[in-house]
Design an enzyme around this catalytic site. Structure first.
Site, PDB file in Angstrom:
ATOM      1  N   GLU A  61       6.758   4.952   7.346  1.00 40.72           N
ATOM      2  CA  GLU A  61       6.354   5.965   6.367  1.00 40.72           C
ATOM      3  C   GLU A  61       7.291   7.238   6.799  1.00 40.72           C
ATOM      4  O   GLU A  61       7.383   7.739   7.966  1.00 40.72           O
ATOM      5  CB  GLU A  61       4.969   6.502   6.861  1.00 40.72           C
ATOM      6  CG  GLU A  61       4.032   5.456   5.944  1.00 40.72           C
ATOM      7  CD  GLU A  61       2.512   5.501   6.384  1.00 40.72           C
ATOM      8  OE1 GLU A  61       1.730   5.018   5.560  1.00 40.72           O
ATOM      9  OE2 GLU A  61       2.038   6.194   7.316  1.00 40.72           O
ATOM     10  N   THR A  93       1.047  -1.268   0.111  1.00 41.03           N
ATOM     11  CA  THR A  93       0.094   0.002  -0.075  1.00 41.03           C
ATOM     12  C   THR A  93       0.824   1.457  -0.097  1.00 41.03           C
ATOM     13  O   THR A  93       1.477   1.739  -0.954  1.00 41.03           O
ATOM     14  CB  THR A  93      -1.034  -0.006   1.099  1.00 41.03           C
ATOM     15  OG1 THR A  93      -0.239   0.028   2.281  1.00 41.03           O
ATOM     16  CG2 THR A  93      -1.921  -1.259   1.209  1.00 41.03           C
ATOM     17  N   LYS A  97       3.978  -6.932   3.889  1.00 37.41           N
ATOM     18  CA  LYS A  97       3.757  -5.450   3.594  1.00 37.41           C
ATOM     19  C   LYS A  97       3.585  -4.523   4.672  1.00 37.41           C
ATOM     20  O   LYS A  97       2.977  -5.540   5.936  1.00 37.41           O
ATOM     21  CB  LYS A  97       2.646  -5.251   2.312  1.00 37.41           C
ATOM     22  CG  LYS A  97       1.400  -5.522   3.268  1.00 37.41           C
ATOM     23  CD  LYS A  97       0.566  -4.815   4.212  1.00 37.41           C
ATOM     24  CE  LYS A  97       0.371  -3.255   3.261  1.00 37.41           C
ATOM     25  NZ  LYS A  97      -0.287  -2.187   4.085  1.00 37.41           N
ATOM     26  N   ASN A 118       0.508  11.130   5.509  1.00 35.45           N
ATOM     27  CA  ASN A 118      -0.520  10.766   6.104  1.00 35.45           C
ATOM     28  C   ASN A 118      -1.508  12.049   6.091  1.00 35.45           C
ATOM     29  O   ASN A 118      -2.567  11.898   6.680  1.00 35.45           O
ATOM     30  CB  ASN A 118      -0.173  10.399   7.450  1.00 35.45           C
ATOM     31  CG  ASN A 118       0.501   8.961   7.604  1.00 35.45           C
ATOM     32  OD1 ASN A 118      -0.451   8.106   6.870  1.00 35.45           O
ATOM     33  ND2 ASN A 118       1.625   8.806   7.842  1.00 35.45           N
ATOM     34  N   THR A 137       0.807  -8.439  13.741  1.00 37.60           N
ATOM     35  CA  THR A 137       1.478  -7.944  12.641  1.00 37.60           C
ATOM     36  C   THR A 137       0.892  -7.386  11.871  1.00 37.60           C
ATOM     37  O   THR A 137      -0.469  -7.279  11.846  1.00 37.60           O
ATOM     38  CB  THR A 137       2.437  -9.202  12.416  1.00 37.60           C
ATOM     39  OG1 THR A 137       3.126  -8.747  11.190  1.00 37.60           O
ATOM     40  CG2 THR A 137       1.422 -10.411  11.760  1.00 37.60           C
ATOM     41  N   SER A 192      -7.019  10.718   0.442  1.00 39.09           N
ATOM     42  CA  SER A 192      -7.685  11.712  -0.553  1.00 39.09           C
ATOM     43  C   SER A 192      -7.071  11.217  -2.092  1.00 39.09           C
ATOM     44  O   SER A 192      -6.083  10.711  -2.009  1.00 39.09           O
ATOM     45  CB  SER A 192      -7.252  12.959  -0.483  1.00 39.09           C
ATOM     46  OG  SER A 192      -7.484  13.505   0.855  1.00 39.09           O
TER      47      SER A 192
END
Lengths: 405, 405
Positions: free
Chosen positions: A277, A159, A185, A400, A196, A405
């Protein structure tokens, strides 16, 4: 989705061994993303299946379905069918209907009972899953199954990930060689609690279900349950392990197998943190001298989740005062005058005060590294724990503040 | 330090009433900052003192000293002496020596026993406090004491704050009018747990010590203990309340006084959130229908502390799926099919699914407001709690990736 690859990413996807009895396929079903694969299918012959799942109270429909199937897992052929783009979480009755629809279609196409189809979904929460698109993709997936499709499968389940994650082990047991290969992932919403992100691990070892489950749970506790990106726990966390026995080698009671399984888990878990991220630093937090192991874990997680510690690391600031703060807030037993802190081998604080030979210059130079170790000794007992985290950067906000969007 | 004023700041510092029996002074002692005041002194006649402190296991030397003094507080004159720039936390034996040095100097200059001098320090952790500079400033502070110095005092205790914080109440009791005035500082490292940031509240009401302490603890639980900026708990959190009785009005057993005190606390607490590091939105999270009040508080804090919720708010994204996630991870009892979520008056999720008349457009328009309300009903019981937080923005990273340097 078009993020640059994490600076902490491995140079390339590893060469994973073929696992006898397992075949993979992936496809672009158009669940949400355009121009990329978003569904993967793994079909496993003679699968002994174990797993762990998120304990979130709002866990997704596929997680609930998988938990119930695992509890009644009987052996024989099985399939893992996973989509990205939509997590099918908080989708009410439609969520269960979607799982049922996918499993029914897959069962028909693969000639399997629905109870042997384990599905996972990852992506946006709260949108009805367009499950018919996945169901429609199953026949083509079946026709494309191949033993070497695991890297493509790892790509299909991404993702916000910036690289596909794979890890493997090969080990010699008394009966011969066995192989373990896994994919994962995960990048954000990472604070697995007894569970997890999405992880699929395959082995050709022969091993009983109860033992495989026990090994899986124990290894998960020492790997995926020791990482955090942002302290947020997913509604979809799923780890499934399938043993095919195709090697003919019995792994029961073999500590080397347990260790190899854990090493694959840990490798994948660290890849998830490396793809945290916005991450630019991989940080190991090692707490020793705690009054108990749970206290050590609590302290390490308080440090690893602290926004102030993580932003200091992003700024390459040797701000050990924030580590003192995190130790203090953790709820674990601590005594200022016994506490010591180090960055790598540099002792920065000792016995409740800045270390006598502390050098800001040396500490600052250390913080410029891409991989950091923070060591905390509480000086109270034998409790120890290691966890892994990443820094908190502008990249995390960028990703984030408008992921959906 | 030269941050722009928070967009959520009040238009100006409020007009605070003079509290009979309390005088203030502030000075630039050069503790760490240049060109600004960094020490404040309040001298209170006939002070009944109550307070709460951080429960951090690594709390600072002045916090430990204040806790011990409060436990033996006897009435009579008292002084609050506070510096910014250095928190005197994790400074080992030097920390206690610094507190002792400051208290001894202030006791001599003010003709008070050291046991009646309450000190606080806020700023960087782990650096020895240059306490002699503070001690040296005391005589000049004493000579400058004035009843109207409270705004300057509020400015002197600021660290990463972008505006000084004050609040007041006046109320008529059977015996006459009493006044309450308070100041606070706080912007980051804000997740008070049974405590608060630096807060000083004064009243001319007459009230006994035990009752004042009980009111203070209760009001703190419903104000400062209900805010979070970044989930990180300070080593220095201190709240002190002094009642002088100068009004001659007895406030004992007066519910109106308790309410007024709480309103001043809550006003100051919300100003701390409004000055949250990098904040652009003030967010109220109201959880109802929880199985218990602790469950409601836990759920509300899980939402208010979630980096994914806070970044979605920063991005003005009506990403209610992340609220579902935070409810799920909180550890509180929850049932997907009874859960409902609203943004302001807009119901976005109902009974485990997106609301039937959900309008992304309406929700997105709502998210553009500067002050937001997130409502979550768990549908299980009568437990309710309200907490306040702010968004997580690039500004937070900017401020904290090099605060210390």
């Amino acid at each position: 989705m078009a993020s640059k690859v994490s600076p902490l990413a491995p140079a390339r996807f590893p060469d994973l061994p073929i696992i006898g009895g397992v075949r993979f396929a992936s496809a672009a079903a158009g669940v949400r993303y355009k121009g990329r694969t978003d569904v993967m299918l793994a079909v496993i012959e003679e699968a002994t299946v174990a797993g762990t799942f998120t304990r979130s109270a709002t866990r997704s429909a596929p997680v609930r379905d998988g938990q119930s199937k695992l509890a009644h897992s009987e052996g024989g052929r099985a399939a893992f069918l996973v989509n990205s783009g939509n997590s099918n979480a908080f989708t009410g009755r439609l969520g269960e209907e979607a799982v049922h629809g996918i499993c029914t279609a897959a069962a028909a196409a693969l000639d399997l009972p629905p109870s042997r189809i384990f599905t996972s979904s990852t992506g946006v929460i709260g949108e009805p899953l367009p499950w018919q698109r996945i169901a429609d993709a199953v026949p083509a997936l079946r026709d494309a199954l191949a033993p070497d499709g695991i890297e493509a499968a790892a790509r299909a389940i991404m993702t916000t990930d910036t690289f596909p994650k794979g890890a493997s082990a090969e080990l010699d047991l008394p009966g011969g060689t066995v192989r373990i290969a896994g994919i994962a992932k995960g990048s954000g919403m990472i604070a697995p609690d007894m569970a997890t992100m999405l992880v699929y691990v395959f082995t050709d070892a022969r091993i009983g279900r109860e033992e495989l489950q026990a090994l899986t749970s124990a290894a998960c506790d020492r790997s995926f349950n020791r990482i955090t990106v942002d302290s947020d726990t997913s509604t979809s966390d799923t780890l499934l392990v399938a043993a095919t026995g195709a090697s003919g080698v019995d792994a029961s009671g073999q500590p080397d197998f347990a260790r190899a399984l854990e090493s694959v888990f840990l490798d994948l878990a660290l890849q998830v943190v490396r793809d945290g991220e916005g991450a630019t630093k991989l940080v190991q937090v090692r707490v020793t001298g705690a009054a108990s192991e749970p206290d050590a874990h609590r302290t390490a997680m308080a440090i690893a989740n602290s926004p102030l510690v993580k932003t200091a690391i992003a700024g390459e600031d040797a701000n050990w005062g924030r580590i003192v703060m995190a130790v203090g807030k953790s709820g674990a037993q601590a005594d200022r005058d016994r506490l010591s802190i180090r960055f790598g081998d540099i002792v920065v604080a000792l016995d409740g005060f800045r270390a006598p030979d502390y050098s800001e210059e040396a500490a600052s130079a250390y913080m410029k590294r891409q991989e950091l170790e923070i060591g905390v000794d509480l000086g109270l007992g034998d409790g120890a724990a290691t966890v892994w985290t990443c820094d908190l950067t502008h990249g995390y906000i960028d990703i984030n503040a408008d992921y959906r969007s």
